[in-house]
Design a protein around this motif. Sequence first.
Motif, PDB file in Angstrom:
ATOM      1  N   ALA A   9       0.915  -1.249   0.066  1.00 31.12           N
ATOM      2  CA  ALA A   9      -0.004  -0.118   0.037  1.00 31.12           C
ATOM      3  C   ALA A   9       0.927   1.221   0.098  1.00 31.12           C
ATOM      4  CB  ALA A   9      -1.152  -0.117   1.257  1.00 31.12           C
ATOM      5  N   PRO A  10       0.238   2.409  -0.178  1.00 31.66           N
ATOM      6  CA  PRO A  10       1.034   3.582  -0.015  1.00 31.66           C
ATOM      7  C   PRO A  10       1.640   3.924   1.248  1.00 31.66           C
ATOM      8  CG  PRO A  10      -1.210   3.982  -1.388  1.00 31.66           C
ATOM      9  CD  PRO A  10      -1.087   2.411  -0.760  1.00 31.66           C
ATOM     10  N   LEU A  11       2.767   4.746   1.333  1.00 36.42           N
ATOM     11  CA  LEU A  11       3.212   5.224   2.539  1.00 36.42           C
ATOM     12  C   LEU A  11       2.604   5.945   3.346  1.00 36.42           C
ATOM     13  CD1 LEU A  11       6.855   6.018   1.350  1.00 36.42           C
ATOM     14  CD2 LEU A  11       6.249   4.045   2.698  1.00 36.42           C
ATOM     15  N   PHE A  12       1.285   6.681   2.767  1.00 35.79           N
ATOM     16  CA  PHE A  12       0.629   7.623   3.508  1.00 35.79           C
ATOM     17  C   PHE A  12      -0.723   7.579   2.923  1.00 35.79           C
ATOM     18  CE2 PHE A  12       3.773   9.840   1.190  1.00 35.79           C
ATOM     19  CZ  PHE A  12       3.083  10.182   0.155  1.00 35.79           C
ATOM     20  N   THR A  45      -3.286  12.710   3.804  1.00 34.02           N
ATOM     21  CA  THR A  45      -2.142  13.259   3.781  1.00 34.02           C
ATOM     22  C   THR A  45      -1.547  13.482   2.583  1.00 34.02           C
ATOM     23  OG1 THR A  45      -1.897  11.514   6.032  1.00 34.02           O
ATOM     24  CG2 THR A  45       0.077  12.701   4.627  1.00 34.02           C
ATOM     25  N   PHE A  46      -1.565  12.645   1.609  1.00 36.18           N
ATOM     26  CA  PHE A  46      -1.282  13.278   0.221  1.00 36.18           C
ATOM     27  C   PHE A  46      -1.854  14.533  -0.085  1.00 36.18           C
ATOM     28  CE2 PHE A  46      -1.621  13.329  -4.244  1.00 36.18           C
ATOM     29  CZ  PHE A  46      -0.459  13.267  -4.913  1.00 36.18           C
ATOM     30  N   LYS A  47      -3.289  14.594  -0.043  1.00 37.57           N
ATOM     31  CA  LYS A  47      -4.063  15.680  -0.449  1.00 37.57           C
ATOM     32  C   LYS A  47      -3.623  17.066   0.362  1.00 37.57           C
ATOM     33  CE  LYS A  47      -8.043  13.679  -0.351  1.00 37.57           C
ATOM     34  NZ  LYS A  47      -9.379  13.508  -0.578  1.00 37.57           N
ATOM     35  N   GLU A  48      -3.549  16.755   1.650  1.00 41.62           N
ATOM     36  CA  GLU A  48      -2.973  18.010   2.378  1.00 41.62           C
ATOM     37  C   GLU A  48      -1.385  18.507   2.496  1.00 41.62           C
ATOM     38  OE1 GLU A  48      -3.105  19.689   7.218  1.00 41.62           O
ATOM     39  OE2 GLU A  48      -3.906  17.746   6.674  1.00 41.62           O
ATOM     40  N   PHE A  49      -0.575  17.285   2.248  1.00 35.23           N
ATOM     41  CA  PHE A  49       0.774  17.895   2.536  1.00 35.23           C
ATOM     42  C   PHE A  49       1.659  17.755   1.166  1.00 35.23           C
ATOM     43  CE2 PHE A  49      -0.369  16.688   6.586  1.00 35.23           C
ATOM     44  CZ  PHE A  49       0.127  17.553   7.603  1.00 35.23           C
ATOM     45  N   PHE A  50       0.984  17.275   0.279  1.00 30.30           N
ATOM     46  CA  PHE A  50       2.015  16.950  -1.020  1.00 30.30           C
ATOM     47  C   PHE A  50       1.273  17.576  -2.254  1.00 30.30           C
ATOM     48  CE2 PHE A  50       4.122  13.380   1.286  1.00 30.30           C
ATOM     49  CZ  PHE A  50       5.345  14.086   0.934  1.00 30.30           C
ATOM     50  N   PHE A  51      -0.162  17.132  -2.544  1.00 27.31           N
ATOM     51  CA  PHE A  51      -0.785  17.621  -3.766  1.00 27.31           C
ATOM     52  C   PHE A  51      -0.730  19.001  -4.180  1.00 27.31           C
ATOM     53  CE2 PHE A  51      -4.154  18.931  -6.649  1.00 27.31           C
ATOM     54  CZ  PHE A  51      -4.033  17.954  -7.560  1.00 27.31           C
ATOM     55  N   PRO A 111      -4.487   2.299  -4.410  1.00 28.42           N
ATOM     56  CA  PRO A 111      -5.212   3.306  -3.505  1.00 28.42           C
ATOM     57  C   PRO A 111      -5.096   4.743  -3.749  1.00 28.42           C
ATOM     58  CG  PRO A 111      -4.174   1.662  -2.273  1.00 28.42           C
ATOM     59  CD  PRO A 111      -3.667   1.584  -3.709  1.00 28.42           C
ATOM     60  N   ALA A 112      -3.921   4.709  -4.388  1.00 33.38           N
ATOM     61  CA  ALA A 112      -3.800   6.489  -4.505  1.00 33.38           C
ATOM     62  C   ALA A 112      -3.921   6.934  -5.934  1.00 33.38           C
ATOM     63  CB  ALA A 112      -2.330   6.832  -3.863  1.00 33.38           C
ATOM     64  N   LEU A 113      -4.000   5.976  -6.819  1.00 27.94           N
ATOM     65  CA  LEU A 113      -3.932   6.294  -8.127  1.00 27.94           C
ATOM     66  C   LEU A 113      -4.993   7.466  -8.434  1.00 27.94           C
ATOM     67  CD1 LEU A 113      -2.121   5.630 -10.275  1.00 27.94           C
ATOM     68  CD2 LEU A 113      -3.562   3.807 -11.172  1.00 27.94           C
ATOM     69  N   ASP A 114      -6.181   7.502  -8.342  1.00 25.54           N
ATOM     70  CA  ASP A 114      -7.335   8.441  -8.638  1.00 25.54           C
ATOM     71  C   ASP A 114      -6.681   9.923  -8.189  1.00 25.54           C
ATOM     72  OD1 ASP A 114      -8.820   6.824  -9.883  1.00 25.54           O
ATOM     73  OD2 ASP A 114      -9.950   6.485  -8.089  1.00 25.54           O
ATOM     74  N   GLU A 115      -5.941  10.009  -6.957  1.00 25.91           N
ATOM     75  CA  GLU A 115      -5.680  11.138  -6.576  1.00 25.91           C
ATOM     76  C   GLU A 115      -4.320  11.700  -7.364  1.00 25.91           C
ATOM     77  OE1 GLU A 115      -6.808  13.591  -4.532  1.00 25.91           O
ATOM     78  OE2 GLU A 115      -8.735  12.086  -4.311  1.00 25.91           O
ATOM     79  N   LEU A 116      -3.210  10.486  -7.761  1.00 29.18           N
ATOM     80  CA  LEU A 116      -2.137  10.728  -8.373  1.00 29.18           C
ATOM     81  C   LEU A 116      -2.669  11.165 -10.017  1.00 29.18           C
ATOM     82  CD1 LEU A 116       0.271   8.056  -7.517  1.00 29.18           C
ATOM     83  CD2 LEU A 116       0.637  10.627  -7.191  1.00 29.18           C
ATOM     84  N   LEU A 117      -3.380  10.835 -10.431  1.00 25.64           N
ATOM     85  CA  LEU A 117      -3.916  10.977 -11.805  1.00 25.64           C
ATOM     86  C   LEU A 117      -4.079  12.645 -11.914  1.00 25.64           C
ATOM     87  CD1 LEU A 117      -6.102   8.293 -13.091  1.00 25.64           C
ATOM     88  CD2 LEU A 117      -4.208   9.109 -14.045  1.00 25.64           C
ATOM     89  N   LYS A 118      -4.679  13.479 -10.885  1.00 29.45           N
ATOM     90  CA  LYS A 118      -5.038  15.004 -10.801  1.00 29.45           C
ATOM     91  C   LYS A 118      -3.548  15.550 -11.207  1.00 29.45           C
ATOM     92  CE  LYS A 118      -8.944  14.095  -7.797  1.00 29.45           C
ATOM     93  NZ  LYS A 118      -9.657  14.432  -6.623  1.00 29.45           N
ATOM     94  N   LEU A 119      -2.403  14.953 -10.895  1.00 29.53           N
ATOM     95  CA  LEU A 119      -1.335  15.693 -11.204  1.00 29.53           C
ATOM     96  C   LEU A 119      -1.040  15.904 -12.738  1.00 29.53           C
ATOM     97  CD1 LEU A 119       1.353  13.997  -8.501  1.00 29.53           C
ATOM     98  CD2 LEU A 119       0.267  16.414  -8.495  1.00 29.53           C
TER      99      LEU A 119
END
Length: 351
Positions: free
Chosen positions: A212-215, A219-225, A249-257
């Motif tokens: 799974a992802p590390l976080f 957390t990704f949306k607040e601290f990285f995205f 688990p994170a791919l839909d959020e990552l795709l927004k990059l």
Amino acid sequence: MDSVTRVLTALRCEVPDKVPFVFGYIAKEIREALLGEPVDYGYSYKNGDWSPTFRPGEETYLEPYQCTDARVARMLGLDALGFQMMTPVFATVDRTPDGVVYIKEPLLTSPEALAKAKLPDVDDERIYKEAREFVRRYKGEFALYCRIRLGISPVLNSMGVDNFSYAVFDEPDFVKEAVQFHTEWVARHIRNLIECGFDFLWTFDDMAFKSAPLFSNDTFKEFFFPYLKKAADEITVPWLFHSDGNLLPALDELLKLGMNGIHPLEPGAMDLRVLKENYGDKLCLVGNVDIDHTMTSATPEEIAACVKEKMDILGPGGGFIISDSNSVPNGVRPENILEIAKCVEQYRYIY
């Protein structure tokens, strides 16, 4: 199609004339074994095959490095050739006996350390001299890429995953400042690299275990995205996002990059059929040739079966580039790399 058109067509999730073949990085020792002679590109570096490392307060610099050798690329029939200019990391590192770099001590562990940290003058034209020469020399023969880090890995490697995890709760503003510190620099770096003439960029930002992802996505949306997005928005050529592990688990959020594809599809981490069915029209899928067995101890028959399986599962409909499942590191068998290339040429004509 020529190699440039072939790769860029796949990155658009369209159908090329045949499956493109790319290795993101080939260890210097493997290049030398394949060529039968030493290689020297004239670059002075300490960690050119990873990232330059420094202490906060030290003067920093970039370490240009070729990801493989054009002669090796021609020998193997690769469609892309890479250069590397990775973000500096604030840590001490060491190497295992087989050459794998690992973090000994992360050093960007407090706001005080961050205040001392310096990154190179990214707008100094002198640091792009080697990159411009690389592009001038090979433009048109290969699809040319530059390996960089978008921002996740420099933060996690400099802070340490444990320190990062605690700081998310104890010092959230410090974490955000650290991410912003790196991504604002990367945004300018990206603009300059694109001006050098690379055909695509390849960001290396490991953020997942095999399970799974590390976080979490929160957390990704607040601290990285928000910070990664500002850097990613500067990319005006196709680009790939690299992370080992299970990204589903994170791919839909990552795709927004806005990336065009993901690499390396670590074997056993994600269901390839699910990935192809659900994301094959949105993302070019790159990789999945196993480094732990196929590149090291597999028989020719096993290599052929592996390559054909990748073509059968990931190739239909386009949007697939066969590649390594991490890199081509020290410790693999050069003869297996040659056999993989032979099998790719045999099975890549699927369209």
